[in-house]
Design a protein around this motif. Structure first.
Motif, PDB file in Angstrom:
ATOM      1  N   LEU A   9       0.544  -1.131   0.030  1.00 36.87           N
ATOM      2  CA  LEU A   9       0.100   0.039  -0.060  1.00 36.87           C
ATOM      3  C   LEU A   9       0.845   1.315  -0.097  1.00 36.87           C
ATOM      4  N   LEU A  70      -3.468   1.104  -3.412  1.00 39.58           N
ATOM      5  CA  LEU A  70      -2.558  -0.077  -3.872  1.00 39.58           C
ATOM      6  C   LEU A  70      -1.518   0.574  -4.320  1.00 39.58           C
ATOM      7  N   TYR A 100     -12.248  -4.228  -0.924  1.00 41.08           N
ATOM      8  CA  TYR A 100     -10.867  -4.482  -0.413  1.00 41.08           C
ATOM      9  C   TYR A 100     -10.904  -4.703   0.996  1.00 41.08           C
ATOM     10  N   TYR A 105      -5.628  -5.341   4.055  1.00 43.67           N
ATOM     11  CA  TYR A 105      -5.241  -3.955   3.959  1.00 43.67           C
ATOM     12  C   TYR A 105      -5.640  -2.993   4.900  1.00 43.67           C
TER      13      TYR A 105
END
Length: 178
Positions: A9, A70, A100, A105
């Motif tokens: 990320l 991303l 997501y 994440y």
């Protein structure tokens, strides 16, 4: 903060160029359910809300909520630190688009934000607030080492919220691990 990079990320400050993504995120059903309906339905409304609620935090506090993307630059959510007048400590906030979620994440971004808070901003403690029935957020808070403290109200008119906290000085293992 210009940007934080993790394995997958990039976290960076929001800009007015992020208005379309910001509007999409604010109109996600879970955002509306757990954070609240901000009545942001046009790019113009999103621009005004982004400026008033997020961009001003960078100027005022030197930090705020970051856009999470991303590595290819595709925005997927937000995560960062806020300083609310109604809380003594800074608090961490996050939200991700449905596609997501459940992929790690949010945990990756939140750990990076906590490390930034400790290492760059020299914060010793961070809190988080959430509705008691927001089990997904509570699970994430526990994964990043936060523990329930008490129920609070930000204002007399607000719903009661669960406050979680973490002592950043003693949480090196949890902040750094993936």
């Amino acid at each position: 903060m210009n940007k934080i990079e993790t394995e997958r990320l990039i976290l960076r400050r929001f800009t007015l160029e992020d208005v379309m993504f910001f509007r999409e995120l604010l109109n996600d059903a879970d955002w509306i359910r757990f954070i609240g309906d901000r009545n942001v339905h046009s790019d113009e409304q999103a621009r005004a809300y982004l400026t008033k609620s997020y961009l001003c935090q960078y100027e005022k506090n030197g930090f705020g909520i970051n856009l999470v993307a991303l590595k290819d630059g595709k925005p997927i959510g937000m995560c960062g630190l806020l300083k609310r007048d109604s809380l003594d400590d800074v608090d961490i906030g996050f939200a991700f688009l449905p596609a997501y979620r459940g992929k790690g994440y949010a945990v990756e971004a939140a750990r990076a934000v906590l490390a930034y808070g400790r290492d760059v901003l020299h914060k010793k403690r961070v809190v988080a607030i959430t509705l008691a029935d927001n089990l997904t957020s509570i699970s994430l808070l526990e994964k990043i080492g936060m523990h329930f403290e008490t129920m609070v109200r930000l204002t007399d008119d607000d719903d009661e919220l669960a406050r979680y906290a973490i002592d950043l000085q003693s949480m090196d293992e949890l902040i750094k691990s993936p």
